[in-house]
Scaffold this motif. Structure first.
Motif, PDB file in Angstrom:
ATOM      1  N   GLU A  36       0.826  -1.206   0.000  1.00 48.93           N
ATOM      2  CA  GLU A  36       0.000   0.000   0.000  1.00 48.93           C
ATOM      3  C   GLU A  36       0.861   1.257   0.000  1.00 48.93           C
ATOM      4  O   GLU A  36       1.851   1.336   0.713  1.00 48.93           O
ATOM      5  CB  GLU A  36      -0.903   0.008   1.234  1.00 48.93           C
ATOM      6  CG  GLU A  36      -1.839   1.198   1.292  1.00 48.93           C
ATOM      7  CD  GLU A  36      -2.740   1.164   2.513  1.00 48.93           C
ATOM      8  OE1 GLU A  36      -3.955   1.063   2.322  1.00 48.93           O
ATOM      9  OE2 GLU A  36      -2.204   1.242   3.648  1.00 48.93           O
ATOM     10  N   ILE A  37       0.436   2.235  -0.804  1.00 48.32           N
ATOM     11  CA  ILE A  37       1.065   3.554  -0.808  1.00 48.32           C
ATOM     12  C   ILE A  37      -0.053   4.575  -0.619  1.00 48.32           C
ATOM     13  O   ILE A  37      -1.058   4.531  -1.329  1.00 48.32           O
ATOM     14  CB  ILE A  37       1.817   3.833  -2.118  1.00 48.32           C
ATOM     15  CG1 ILE A  37       2.921   2.791  -2.331  1.00 48.32           C
ATOM     16  CG2 ILE A  37       2.405   5.241  -2.120  1.00 48.32           C
ATOM     17  CD1 ILE A  37       3.604   2.862  -3.677  1.00 48.32           C
ATOM     18  N   VAL A  38       0.106   5.464   0.361  1.00 51.48           N
ATOM     19  CA  VAL A  38      -0.886   6.490   0.661  1.00 51.48           C
ATOM     20  C   VAL A  38      -0.222   7.845   0.443  1.00 51.48           C
ATOM     21  O   VAL A  38       0.806   8.140   1.055  1.00 51.48           O
ATOM     22  CB  VAL A  38      -1.408   6.372   2.108  1.00 51.48           C
ATOM     23  CG1 VAL A  38      -2.430   7.452   2.400  1.00 51.48           C
ATOM     24  CG2 VAL A  38      -1.999   4.989   2.360  1.00 51.48           C
ATOM     25  N   MET A  39      -0.820   8.651  -0.458  1.00 49.49           N
ATOM     26  CA  MET A  39      -0.231   9.955  -0.777  1.00 49.49           C
ATOM     27  C   MET A  39      -1.303  11.028  -0.808  1.00 49.49           C
ATOM     28  O   MET A  39      -2.467  10.756  -1.088  1.00 49.49           O
ATOM     29  CB  MET A  39       0.498   9.889  -2.120  1.00 49.49           C
ATOM     30  CG  MET A  39      -0.406   9.666  -3.303  1.00 49.49           C
ATOM     31  SD  MET A  39       0.479   9.252  -4.809  1.00 49.49           S
ATOM     32  CE  MET A  39       0.629   7.487  -4.610  1.00 49.49           C
ATOM     33  N   ASN A  40      -0.891  12.255  -0.500  1.00 52.41           N
ATOM     34  CA  ASN A  40      -1.791  13.410  -0.578  1.00 52.41           C
ATOM     35  C   ASN A  40      -1.584  14.097  -1.917  1.00 52.41           C
ATOM     36  O   ASN A  40      -0.450  14.361  -2.319  1.00 52.41           O
ATOM     37  CB  ASN A  40      -1.508  14.396   0.555  1.00 52.41           C
ATOM     38  CG  ASN A  40      -1.806  13.797   1.905  1.00 52.41           C
ATOM     39  OD1 ASN A  40      -2.816  13.130   2.076  1.00 52.41           O
ATOM     40  ND2 ASN A  40      -0.923  14.011   2.861  1.00 52.41           N
ATOM     41  N   THR A  41      -2.699  14.393  -2.589  1.00 52.47           N
ATOM     42  CA  THR A  41      -2.663  15.109  -3.857  1.00 52.47           C
ATOM     43  C   THR A  41      -3.644  16.274  -3.769  1.00 52.47           C
ATOM     44  O   THR A  41      -4.415  16.374  -2.818  1.00 52.47           O
ATOM     45  CB  THR A  41      -3.070  14.204  -5.041  1.00 52.47           C
ATOM     46  OG1 THR A  41      -4.481  13.980  -4.991  1.00 52.47           O
ATOM     47  CG2 THR A  41      -2.335  12.877  -5.021  1.00 52.47           C
ATOM     48  N   ALA A  42      -3.646  17.121  -4.784  1.00 55.39           N
ATOM     49  CA  ALA A  42      -4.582  18.242  -4.834  1.00 55.39           C
ATOM     50  C   ALA A  42      -6.021  17.760  -4.928  1.00 55.39           C
ATOM     51  O   ALA A  42      -6.949  18.481  -4.582  1.00 55.39           O
ATOM     52  CB  ALA A  42      -4.255  19.136  -6.025  1.00 55.39           C
ATOM     53  N   GLU A  43      -6.236  16.524  -5.347  1.00 53.80           N
ATOM     54  CA  GLU A  43      -7.571  15.951  -5.492  1.00 53.80           C
ATOM     55  C   GLU A  43      -8.007  15.148  -4.274  1.00 53.80           C
ATOM     56  O   GLU A  43      -9.092  14.566  -4.282  1.00 53.80           O
ATOM     57  CB  GLU A  43      -7.621  15.054  -6.732  1.00 53.80           C
ATOM     58  CG  GLU A  43      -7.361  15.791  -8.022  1.00 53.80           C
ATOM     59  CD  GLU A  43      -8.458  16.780  -8.355  1.00 53.80           C
ATOM     60  OE1 GLU A  43      -9.637  16.506  -8.069  1.00 53.80           O
ATOM     61  OE2 GLU A  43      -8.123  17.839  -8.908  1.00 53.80           O
ATOM     62  N   GLY A  44      -7.173  15.087  -3.253  1.00 57.02           N
ATOM     63  CA  GLY A  44      -7.477  14.320  -2.046  1.00 57.02           C
ATOM     64  C   GLY A  44      -6.411  13.273  -1.806  1.00 57.02           C
ATOM     65  O   GLY A  44      -5.379  13.244  -2.481  1.00 57.02           O
ATOM     66  N   THR A  45      -6.660  12.410  -0.859  1.00 56.05           N
ATOM     67  CA  THR A  45      -5.715  11.352  -0.529  1.00 56.05           C
ATOM     68  C   THR A  45      -5.918  10.194  -1.495  1.00 56.05           C
ATOM     69  O   THR A  45      -7.022   9.686  -1.650  1.00 56.05           O
ATOM     70  CB  THR A  45      -5.926  10.871   0.918  1.00 56.05           C
ATOM     71  OG1 THR A  45      -5.729  11.977   1.799  1.00 56.05           O
ATOM     72  CG2 THR A  45      -4.955   9.773   1.279  1.00 56.05           C
ATOM     73  N   LEU A  46      -4.835   9.787  -2.153  1.00 54.57           N
ATOM     74  CA  LEU A  46      -4.863   8.680  -3.097  1.00 54.57           C
ATOM     75  C   LEU A  46      -4.230   7.469  -2.428  1.00 54.57           C
ATOM     76  O   LEU A  46      -3.105   7.541  -1.925  1.00 54.57           O
ATOM     77  CB  LEU A  46      -4.102   9.042  -4.373  1.00 54.57           C
ATOM     78  CG  LEU A  46      -3.943   7.943  -5.427  1.00 54.57           C
ATOM     79  CD1 LEU A  46      -5.299   7.448  -5.923  1.00 54.57           C
ATOM     80  CD2 LEU A  46      -3.096   8.455  -6.585  1.00 54.57           C
ATOM     81  N   VAL A  47      -4.972   6.361  -2.418  1.00 53.66           N
ATOM     82  CA  VAL A  47      -4.491   5.111  -1.838  1.00 53.66           C
ATOM     83  C   VAL A  47      -4.296   4.110  -2.978  1.00 53.66           C
ATOM     84  O   VAL A  47      -5.223   3.840  -3.738  1.00 53.66           O
ATOM     85  CB  VAL A  47      -5.477   4.553  -0.798  1.00 53.66           C
ATOM     86  CG1 VAL A  47      -4.951   3.249  -0.205  1.00 53.66           C
ATOM     87  CG2 VAL A  47      -5.750   5.573   0.294  1.00 53.66           C
ATOM     88  N   VAL A  48      -3.084   3.586  -3.089  1.00 55.09           N
ATOM     89  CA  VAL A  48      -2.747   2.590  -4.103  1.00 55.09           C
ATOM     90  C   VAL A  48      -2.468   1.282  -3.374  1.00 55.09           C
ATOM     91  O   VAL A  48      -1.659   1.251  -2.450  1.00 55.09           O
ATOM     92  CB  VAL A  48      -1.490   3.008  -4.902  1.00 55.09           C
ATOM     93  CG1 VAL A  48      -1.113   1.957  -5.932  1.00 55.09           C
ATOM     94  CG2 VAL A  48      -1.685   4.373  -5.538  1.00 55.09           C
ATOM     95  N   THR A  49      -3.150   0.217  -3.763  1.00 55.70           N
ATOM     96  CA  THR A  49      -2.874  -1.081  -3.168  1.00 55.70           C
ATOM     97  C   THR A  49      -2.441  -2.053  -4.258  1.00 55.70           C
ATOM     98  O   THR A  49      -2.783  -1.886  -5.433  1.00 55.70           O
ATOM     99  CB  THR A  49      -4.099  -1.657  -2.423  1.00 55.70           C
ATOM    100  OG1 THR A  49      -5.165  -1.850  -3.342  1.00 55.70           O
ATOM    101  CG2 THR A  49      -4.540  -0.742  -1.301  1.00 55.70           C
TER     102      THR A  49
END
Length: 95
Positions: free
Chosen positions: A37-50
């Motif tokens: 899992e990678i959790v990142m903050n973007t201008a569109e909100g928090t993006l979670v990649v699993t």
């Protein structure tokens, strides 16, 4: 698959090449990451990649671009403004 934001302040784009290579621009911070899992903050909100065997191949602090290799299973957004605490970059650079 490509997604682009209309916000000029922080251009956000997600490009998934097959399921093995992900490029995200407009990344403001990385909260946490491991091989599943990678959790990142973007201008569109928090993006979670699993997925599986995920690793960050490149992280550009200047351009806000993140490259991920590994098997991507899901991409999901949380609403903008929903915080998970200080991210990796803010902890490293005192932001």
């Amino acid at each position: 698959m490509t997604y682009e934001s209309d916000f000029a302040a922080a251009a956000h784009r997600v490009t998934l090449d097959g399921r093995g290579h992900l490029t995200v621009s407009g990344v403001e911070d990385v909260d946490r990451f491991d091989e599943n899992e990678i959790v990142m903050n973007t201008a569109e909100g928090t993006l979670v990649v699993t997925g599986e065997n995920l690793h960050i191949d490149k992280l550009s602090l200047d351009g806000g671009e993140l490259h991920v290799d590994g098997r991507v299973d899901t991409l999901s957004y949380e609403d903008a403004g929903v915080g998970r605490g200080g991210g990796l970059l803010s902890r490293l650079f005192g932001g």
